[in-house]
Design an enzyme around this catalytic site. Structure first.
Site, PDB file in Angstrom:
ATOM      1  CG  HIS A 191      33.032  -8.704  35.336  1.00 46.58           C
ATOM      2  ND1 HIS A 191      34.214  -9.410  35.154  1.00 46.58           N
ATOM      3  CD2 HIS A 191      32.864  -8.607  36.673  1.00 46.58           C
ATOM      4  CE1 HIS A 191      34.712  -9.739  36.344  1.00 46.58           C
ATOM      5  NE2 HIS A 191      33.915  -9.252  37.277  1.00 46.58           N
ATOM      6  CG  HIS A 200      26.780 -10.861  40.388  1.00 47.20           C
ATOM      7  ND1 HIS A 200      27.347 -11.896  39.677  1.00 47.20           N
ATOM      8  CD2 HIS A 200      27.795 -10.015  40.710  1.00 47.20           C
ATOM      9  CE1 HIS A 200      28.647 -11.702  39.580  1.00 47.20           C
ATOM     10  NE2 HIS A 200      28.947 -10.564  40.191  1.00 47.20           N
TER      11      HIS A 200
END
Length: 309
Positions: free
Chosen positions: A90, A48
């Site tokens: 992100h 991740h």
């Protein structure tokens, strides 16, 4: 007798042709994604934002560490610069993970390249700090592909696609340029995910052979219907909800529809074990090394059960 044999042979050939045509029709509807490694019978370990529990997220060192810890996929969140370049980040703003401020969409790539994307990590996690993290740069999607090549697997998310017109077209162009898809539009090492169904449908329209995953973010206990799952199955190979809001019944429903189940972000051993017991076919974690340990224990336990039966 010869006539009967000829008729029998003709009937068999016709039946085979019909069966093949039916199979091809089913493939066109959903099986066009079957070239993806996601269809291998393997529980996938998605690093991740890279191994972001140990290194600054969405930087080359984080992705390298994810590979070293035997993560199956590098996850890349995409934002788009003012001059139309795809970068790994992100947030829509650069504030949290760099020493800069402002929206990615308002900054050129040259401006983003001046930012320090690593020092914040050293300051926030002094126990994990490394001198080499200071001054790290925000990588472009092209730079990630150049670094890791076709030997790596990529789990790419179109973040906030409504903010970035043309994001999907640019993504597919980069995939083609770096030969992540073949001449027929197939891929063996890329998955594309998004919370935006519209973005996934756009990718699907541009290239129906790319395997897609529909993300969900639930604020309350997750529920999903058979109708929703059948609709998702028309364009995607799996779903990815936030793990904290799902239960075993949710996972069972997803798997009953022959869809992959990849929840995010699962960092605790107990939750990893629970996800496996419920039937997850993979998961996102900041600690790919820990998940591999849990996965090894789970497989050993499973094999032990089979032996004793």
């Amino acid at each position: 007798m010869k006539t009967n044999l000829k008729k029998f042979g003709f009937c068999m050939m016709s039946a085979a042709f019909i069966l093949q045509a039916t199979s091809m029709g089913a493939s066109a509807a959903h099986g066009s994604h079957s070239n993806s490694s996601i269809h291998e019978k393997k529980i996938v370990n998605v690093a991740h934002r890279g191994a972001s529990g140990y290194a600054p997220e969405h930087t080359i060192p984080a992705y390298q560490m994810g590979e070293q810890m035997k993560g199956d996929y590098i996850e890349i969140d995409l934002q788009m610069t003012k001059d139309g370049r795809l970068v790994a980040m992100h947030d829509e703003k650069v504030d949290r993970t760099t020493n800069g401020t402002g929206l990615v969409k308002d900054l050129t790539l040259a401006e983003i390249k001046k930012l320090d994307a690593g020092t914040w990590f050293n300051e926030k996690y002094p126990q994990l700090a490394k001198e080499g993290y200071e001054g790290l740069k925000v990588p472009t999607l092209e730079e990630v592909f150049k670094k890791f090549g076709k030997k790596a697997n990529y789990y790419i998310e179109t973040k906030s696609p409504d903010v970035y017109p043309g994001m999907e077209e640019e993504l597919l162009q980069v995939l083609e340029e770096y030969k992540m898809v073949d001449s027929k539009g197939r891929t063996k090492n890329v998955l594309i995910q998004s919370f935006s169904k519209e973005s996934l449908m756009k990718v699907h329209d541009l290239n129906p052979r790319l395997p897609l995953v529909q993300l969900f973010s639930y604020k309350n206990q997750a529920t999903i219907s058979d109708e929703e799952l059948e609709s998702i199955k028309e364009y995607a190979v799996g779903v990815g909800p936030n793990f904290s809001k799902v239960d075993g019944q949710y996972v069972k429903m997803v798997r009953n529809h022959d869809l992959q189940f990849h929840p995010y972000t699962v960092n605790e051993r107990a939750d990893m074990k629970k996800a496996l017991e419920w039937g997850a076919t993979g998961l996102f974690t900041n600690y790919p090394d820990v998940f591999n340990e849990v996965l090894s224990e789970y497989k050993h336990k499973d094999n032990g059960n089979k032996v004793t039966k």
